[in-house]
Every structure is written in C-alpha cells, then in structure tokens.
Design an enzyme around this catalytic site. Structure first.
Site, PDB file in Angstrom:
ATOM      1  N   GLU A 134      43.689  45.631  50.458  1.00 29.60           N
ATOM      2  CA  GLU A 134      42.503  44.833  50.100  1.00 29.60           C
ATOM      3  C   GLU A 134      42.784  43.995  48.850  1.00 29.60           C
ATOM      4  O   GLU A 134      42.364  42.837  48.754  1.00 29.60           O
ATOM      5  CB  GLU A 134      41.317  45.780  49.867  1.00 29.60           C
ATOM      6  CG  GLU A 134      39.986  45.127  49.590  1.00 29.60           C
ATOM      7  CD  GLU A 134      39.391  44.406  50.797  1.00 29.60           C
ATOM      8  OE1 GLU A 134      39.824  43.268  51.055  1.00 29.60           O
ATOM      9  OE2 GLU A 134      38.499  44.964  51.445  1.00 29.60           O
TER      10      GLU A 134
ATOM     11  N   THR B 209      36.872  35.552  48.872  1.00 29.83           N
ATOM     12  CA  THR B 209      36.255  36.646  48.107  1.00 29.83           C
ATOM     13  C   THR B 209      36.576  36.498  46.620  1.00 29.83           C
ATOM     14  O   THR B 209      35.702  36.694  45.771  1.00 29.83           O
ATOM     15  CB  THR B 209      36.753  38.007  48.637  1.00 29.83           C
ATOM     16  OG1 THR B 209      36.339  38.118  49.998  1.00 29.83           O
ATOM     17  CG2 THR B 209      36.159  39.163  47.860  1.00 29.83           C
TER      18      THR B 209
END
Ligand code: HSE
Length: 310
Positions: free
Chosen positions: A133, A185
């Site tokens: 991630e 993000t």
C-alpha cells in the site's frame, strides 16, 4: 485442500471502501462482486516476478509494484530460499478509490501464505500488505487492506501496534459511482489540514462511535445519522465533480448516508434495501449523464468474506 502440498493458487481479492465517511484511516468494508484476480506460484528461485495480464501497464519491478513490495516484505520473514511468480489480472481500476492497490497487496500475501501452509496470522499479513500500500499511496493506512483480508467491516483501533476489530453489521446495500477520472491518494492526502479544531473532533468522534454502535445494534437510523464527516469530506469533495449534488439527491432518494470512497474519485451510498439502492443509482446516473464525464455505477453489498481462493 488439506494434506496435499500445493504450489500455485488463484485468488480473488475484493474491492473495499475505506473511511466509511467519518472514520478516516480507521474504518473500511469489503465489497461483494468486484475483485482482482491473481495466480500465485511458489518457486525455488528467490525473489518475486510480476506478470501483468491486463492493460494497466503497472511497473513490474518488484520494489515498485504493490504486489512485489508486499511479497518482498513477506519473504523477509521466510527463512527458506523461495520466491513467487504472480500473474496479475486487475479488474479494479488503479486510482478508482475502491481499494485497487489494497486488493493487489492483500491478495498476494493471503495467497502466498496459503502456499506456505498458513504460517502467518492475519495481522502479520496486514503488516506485509501495508508495504505494498505504501508503494501505491506513500502511506501505510490499513483501512482498505484490513477489510480486504478479514472481510466485512473492520475498525483499525490502532495502526501501530496493529489492533483490528471486526464489526458486525445488518444487511446494507451499497451504490457506487465511479467517475472515470483519476484522484491520486497521495494528492488527496496532501491537501488535508494537519490540525483540526476540538469542536470538529468532538462531532467526528461522536459520529464514529455512533456508527459503530448503529452497526452493532442494527440500528439503521443511527447508522444514517452517524454517516457525517466534518473533517475530510469538506476538503476533498472539491476533487469530485458534482459531489454535493450527487450527495443531496442520493439522500433525498432515501440513502442512509454516504460520501467519498477512500480518497475518491468513487463515491458510495448505503441503503437499507435494494430498491432504494437502485433509486440512488438512478439519481446519480441522472446527474452524471449530463456532465460529460464517463462513469460506472455498481450496486452491491458488504462482503462477509475477504480474499478468497478459486
Ligand atoms: N484512508 C485513506 C485515505 C484511504 O482516505 O487517504 C485511501 O484509499
């Protein structure tokens, strides 16, 4: 599959919705019916090889690839001289806001763990997957990874040390709008204020506690009242065209509540029944079909299962 040694497995890793409106970085849930697919093969050659079977052109260098970074982290904890070859078919579009990177990272480590006779706990798998991630978003938030691995709704009470709690919920229908624009993000995190006012914190933690209580008591009204975010949504909603109109009309159509899915651009709304979820889909479609941005919609439910094998 008991007893027999297997060296390859195909996994399906679900899409996820992170934040769940008020729980920035601490709440997430898995979605039914939207998956990435990976074939994972254990080899005696050390390291990780990534083979992309889709058109997203993601990097194949393991340290720069979400799957690669997650598996390299896992391999550090494995004393044997082994490696993995992964054939990845991404169906969840990268940058969609429904946990595309988490599906890659979580799917890879859950599959690899299965080939290693499940020697790692789910919490350890979350730790490994977080390294993937981080490659995608520059941050180790677990609110997509945890529900992808555990299924259902998960609360990350603490990220370090990890403390993950599974939250039961009544049946909820999820309407997703995925505008075909990209929101990174890392950018969506960068624009957030680094400090918040105490008065906003009080509203926010009231809503988080209310949402958890509402889910656990199957109290739909309480769930709806608690789906409110005074900290992140006011800043990020400018990244999503017509967000306010979509939200106002979805609420008027009977949604319990909703907001930005993860860091966007996808938006989600929860409904008590399928009929309302379909009405919400219609009002969203009516807004988006006139604004010149391609989009997809989905109606689904919260998946009780995380990564699964086929
Ligand atoms: N909690 C993360 C964020 C999720 O909102 O930045 C990103 O998918």
């Amino acid at each position: 599959m008991s007893g027999k040694k297997i060296n390859e497995i195909t996994v399906l890793a679900p899409a996820t919705v992170a934040n769940v409106v008020c729980g920035f970085d601490i709440l997430g849930f898995a979605l039914d019916g939207l998956f990435d697919k990976m074939l994972i093969r254990k080899t005696s050659k050390k390291g990780v090889t990534i083979i992309n079977k889709d058109d997203y052109n993601l990097p194949t260098q393991p340290s720069k690839n979400v799957i690669g970074a997650a598996l390299l982290a896992l391999l550090k904890a494995v004393p044997e001289e082994i490696g993995f070859i992964v054939e990845s078919t991404k169906i969840i579009k990268p940058g969609s806001g429904i946990g595309s990177s988490a599906a890659s990272a979580a799917g890879a480590v859950v599959g690899a763990n299965h080939l290693l006779n499940n020697r790692f706990t789910k919490e350890q798998l979350v730790e490994f997957a977080l390294c993937g991630e981080e490659v995608a978003s520059g941050s180790k938030h677990a609110d997509n990874i945890a529900p992808c691995i555990y299924g259902g709704i998960t609360l990350i009470r603490s990220a370090s040390p990890l403390d993950i709690i599974q939250i039961p919920s009544p049946k909820l229908y999820v309407t997703i709008l995925h505008p075909q624009i990209e929101v990174k993000t890392s950018d969506a995190r960068e624009i957030l204020k680094k400090q918040i006012l105490l008065k906003d914190a009080i509203i926010q933690w009231g809503n988080i506690a209310g949402l958890i209580a509402g889910l656990m008591k199957s109290d739909y009204d309480l769930i709806g009242r608690s789906l409110m975010d005074v900290i992140v949504e006011p800043v990020r909603s400018i990244l999503i065209p017509h967000f306010d109109e979509v939200k106002t009309k979805s609420m008027a159509a009977g949604a319990l509540g909703g907001g930005i899915s993860g860091s966007g651009p996808s938006v989600f709304f929860l409904s008590k029944n399928e009929k309302t979820a379909k009405t919400v889909e219609k009002v969203i479609t009516d807004v988006y079909k006139n604004i010149g941005i391609n989009f997809h919609t989905h109606i689904t439910t919260i998946s009780k299962q995380g990564v699964k094998f086929i």
